[in-house]
Design a protein around this motif. Structure first.
Motif, mmCIF file in Angstrom:
data_model
loop_
_atom_site.group_PDB
_atom_site.id
_atom_site.type_symbol
_atom_site.label_atom_id
_atom_site.label_comp_id
_atom_site.label_asym_id
_atom_site.label_seq_id
_atom_site.Cartn_x
_atom_site.Cartn_y
_atom_site.Cartn_z
ATOM 1 N N ASP A 217 -10.715 47.021 -47.529
ATOM 2 C CA ASP A 217 -10.586 46.699 -48.955
ATOM 3 C C ASP A 217 -9.533 45.613 -49.171
ATOM 4 O O ASP A 217 -9.718 44.720 -49.994
ATOM 5 N N LEU A 218 -8.436 45.697 -48.425
ATOM 6 C CA LEU A 218 -7.402 44.669 -48.532
ATOM 7 C C LEU A 218 -7.991 43.294 -48.187
ATOM 8 O O LEU A 218 -7.764 42.313 -48.898
ATOM 9 N N LEU A 219 -8.774 43.254 -47.099
ATOM 10 C CA LEU A 219 -9.402 41.987 -46.716
ATOM 11 C C LEU A 219 -10.324 41.469 -47.812
ATOM 12 O O LEU A 219 -10.315 40.287 -48.143
ATOM 13 N N LEU A 220 -11.117 42.389 -48.383
ATOM 14 C CA LEU A 220 -12.043 41.979 -49.451
ATOM 15 C C LEU A 220 -11.271 41.408 -50.634
ATOM 16 O O LEU A 220 -11.672 40.407 -51.238
ATOM 17 N N ILE A 221 -10.145 42.044 -50.978
ATOM 18 C CA ILE A 221 -9.339 41.558 -52.100
ATOM 19 C C ILE A 221 -8.778 40.171 -51.768
ATOM 20 O O ILE A 221 -8.814 39.261 -52.591
ATOM 21 N N LEU A 222 -8.275 40.008 -50.538
ATOM 22 C CA LEU A 222 -7.732 38.708 -50.138
ATOM 23 C C LEU A 222 -8.818 37.624 -50.176
ATOM 24 O O LEU A 222 -8.581 36.497 -50.613
ATOM 25 N N ILE A 223 -10.014 37.992 -49.724
ATOM 26 C CA ILE A 223 -11.130 37.037 -49.755
ATOM 27 C C ILE A 223 -11.421 36.643 -51.205
ATOM 28 O O ILE A 223 -11.548 35.462 -51.536
ATOM 29 N N ALA A 224 -11.503 37.647 -52.080
ATOM 30 C CA ALA A 224 -11.837 37.383 -53.482
ATOM 31 C C ALA A 224 -10.768 36.503 -54.132
ATOM 32 O O ALA A 224 -11.081 35.538 -54.830
ATOM 33 N N VAL A 225 -9.488 36.833 -53.904
ATOM 34 C CA VAL A 225 -8.404 36.058 -54.519
ATOM 35 C C VAL A 225 -8.414 34.624 -53.988
ATOM 36 O O VAL A 225 -8.276 33.661 -54.745
ATOM 37 N N THR A 226 -8.607 34.479 -52.682
ATOM 38 C CA THR A 226 -8.648 33.142 -52.090
ATOM 39 C C THR A 226 -9.780 32.317 -52.705
ATOM 40 O O THR A 226 -9.606 31.149 -53.056
ATOM 41 N N ILE A 227 -10.922 32.932 -52.832
ATOM 42 C CA ILE A 227 -12.079 32.225 -53.393
ATOM 43 C C ILE A 227 -11.788 31.777 -54.825
ATOM 44 O O ILE A 227 -12.006 30.619 -55.186
ATOM 45 N N VAL A 228 -11.263 32.694 -55.629
ATOM 46 C CA VAL A 228 -11.043 32.361 -57.039
ATOM 47 C C VAL A 228 -10.016 31.236 -57.176
ATOM 48 O O VAL A 228 -10.204 30.304 -57.958
ATOM 49 N N ILE A 229 -8.946 31.305 -56.381
ATOM 50 C CA ILE A 229 -7.918 30.276 -56.500
ATOM 51 C C ILE A 229 -8.420 28.940 -55.945
ATOM 52 O O ILE A 229 -7.996 27.878 -56.372
ATOM 53 N N SER A 230 -9.373 28.993 -55.008
ATOM 54 C CA SER A 230 -9.904 27.758 -54.425
ATOM 55 C C SER A 230 -11.000 27.136 -55.284
ATOM 56 O O SER A 230 -11.374 25.981 -55.069
ATOM 57 N N LEU A 231 -11.534 27.906 -56.230
ATOM 58 C CA LEU A 231 -12.694 27.431 -56.999
ATOM 59 C C LEU A 231 -12.421 26.135 -57.732
ATOM 60 O O LEU A 231 -13.259 25.238 -57.762
#
Lengths: 284, 265
Positions: A181-195
């Protein structure tokens, strides 16, 4: 104009320098989470999460909330939802991802299409506009990269064990599901900030391509992350210059460069294994 | 530890995938220091049983006790070795790094490997004769070496209980001999060893006890049970073919497609 001017002239513009720093930070952040994504076979999740952020972004825009916050809530919710539904439904995760990905993006498009006036700002999230990046976005990106490096430093051996062998790690008492779950959250946050920089459509390439390239070239996880980050940063910087001088979309330029590096690495490994095979045959 | 307490105790355990029960009403007690092989047909629930003991699957019903407590309470004292097919051998990790993973749970989140951990890793690699290969990427190893790396990881954890899914499947006789010598030695010093296997000869010759599993426990007793025709018939059913002269031959698929299928769910 001599070639050096081509490199130096754009640096006179604040927006270009900001874009350069932002692209490099995006390159590093995406390479770090991308290495986990590639090794866990979750590239498809990256695609789903980036599209799932769209309704959150549109809703945040409509109600005047911070756009990154809206995107993050939608993206994290979808990422964790994929995990939870997969565990409970008995369906394969790729089917769940396909359903949520399309459904969330359709929701975003539906709300987006109902907005009567001009929404150029939102278009930037689809295709990215790193040249329009703000100082606030830059700060968010810097914090993200530091956050990711900190998590890696603190939880490296746990993440390595649970990514490589979730069964062995789970049996030995590691909280595999929470690490997932931590990885999924990190992936999601990275994606949103990179958008903001690369856009929904291309962010998955920023995550997958440098990491996949690195896996072709090196044999250690730490080296893979370092090589992926190096590829991410170089492609971002060169891509931005290419984008500026040829006047093409920055996200597309960066991703095309990464794809080119991937193809070169692939050709290199194929040729290398041929040479090894030929040498092996020669010995016999 | 108190030898009166069973190392592993299952009472009326039922577990499965989707709506299919893989094991039903399994009750089983394994004493500390026992060396037990679980054998039976594909889909007979061998891997499921092991996963219930390892805490990797939540049983639908019944109770599993490990080292006298609920599953998971003593997880750091349990080492689980997955089937070779469930491991991503292209993963960019070295032999030494895999074995160090055995030390990870005991170190805790903020702990860093120290001299004792590095010594334990070399020690474990030495016992499986793989010191020279510590820097190799795991994908470059042979089948037998791959099984030995994971055994070394388990040894490095210094566990009370070894749970091994098909540790000798697809390995050469020399490697099988090495692996079994180590497991035998671990059992001799009081560690509990449970392994699933398709290799009935190995089960009969190298294990002390066997469990015949075909959805339920058909028999549990000394290793000679695997040579008992009545037990084999009850365990494998139609996969036994009678031979002229009174013997039988077992037509069993060693590729355990069910085991691989279970792994994806």
């Amino acid at each position: 104009m001599n070639p050096l001017d081509l490199l130096i002239a754009p640096l006179g513009y604040d927006f270009f320098v900001r874009a350069l720093i932002a692209s490099a930070l995006v390159g590093v952040a995406c390479a770090i989470v991308g290495s986990f994504v590639v090794l866990k076979g979750m590239s498809f999740i990256g695609d789903a999460v980036s599209h799932a952020a769209f309704p959150g972004i549109v809703i945040a825009y409509l109600i005047g909330a911070p756009i990154i916050l809206g995107g993050a809530i939608a993206a994290i919710g979808t990422a964790l939802g994929i995990g939870a539904i997969t565990r409970r439904s008995g369906l394969r995760s790729d089917a769940i991802i396909g359903v949520l990905f399309a459904g969330m993006f359709a929701l975003g498009v539906a709300i987006f299409s109902s907005i009567p006036n001009y929404v150029g700002d939102l278009f930037h999230f689809l295709f990215g506009d790193v040249l329009g990046i703000s100082a606030g976005d830059l700060l968010a990106l810097t914090l993200l990269v530091f956050g990711l490096l900190l998590v890696l430093r603190l939880l490296w051996k746990e993440l390595l064990f649970s990514t490589f062998d979730p069964l062995g790690a789970g049996a030995a008492g590691l909280p595999v599901r929470r690490l997932d779950d931590l990885l999924l959250i990190l992936i999601a946050v990275t994606i949103v900030i990179s958008l903001q920089a690369v856009g929904i459509v291309l962010v998955v390439a920023m995550i997958t391509t440098p990491a996949a390239t690195a896996q072709l070239l090196v044999k250690r996880f730490t080296a893979m992350i370092q090589v992926a980050a190096l590829i991410g940063v170089s492609a971002a910087i060169v891509g931005l210059y290419v984008s500026y001088s040829l006047d093409i979309a920055s996200g597309a330029a960066i991703v095309l460069l990464e794809t080119l590096i991937f193809l070169l690495a692939l050709a290199f490994t194929l040729i290398r294994s041929r040479i090894y095979a030929a040498r092996g045959a020669a010995k016999i | 530890m108190n030898s009166e307490i069973n190392a592993i105790e299952l009472i009326d355990v039922t577990a499965g995938y989707g709506d299919r029960a893989a094991i039903s009403s399994v009750s089983l007690s394994l004493a500390p220091g026992s060396l037990t092989a679980i054998f039976g047909p594909n889909g007979g629930g061998k891997s499921t049983l092991l996963k219930c003991i390892a805490g990797l699957m939540q049983p639908w019903g019944g109770n599993v006790q490990v080292l006298g407590a609920a599953v998971g309470m003593h997880a750091k004292r349990v080492a689980y070795v997955p089937q070779a097919e469930q491991v991503d051998w292209s993963f960019p990790v070295s032999v030494g790094e895999v074995v160090m993973m055995g030390r990870t749970p005991a170190l805790g989140p903020l702990g860093r490997p120290g001299a004792a951990d590095h010594a334990a890793v070399s020690d474990a690699l030495g016992r499986v004769d793989m010191i020279d290969l510590a820097q190799r990427q795991i994908g470059e190893l042979s089948g037998g070496q791959r099984r030995r790396v994971f055994l070394a990881r388990a040894i490095a954890a210094d566990p009370e209980i070894y749970l091994l899914d098909e540790p000798v499947t697809g390995v050469d006789p020399t490697t099988q001999e090495k692996i079994m010598n180590i497991l035998d030695a671990e059992a001799a010093r009081g560690r509990t060893v449970v392994a699933t296997t398709h290799d009935l000869a190995c089960a009969a010759q190298r294990f002390h006890d066997v469990v015949a599993l075909a959805g339920r426990v058909v028999a549990h007793g000394p290793a000679q049970l695997v040579l008992d025709q009545a037990v084999l018939e009850k365990t494998y059913g139609g996969h036994l073919v009678p031979l002229a002269g009174g013997g039988v031959v077992l037509l069993d698929d060693p590729h355990h497609s069910h085991g691989a299928h279970e792994g994806h769910e």
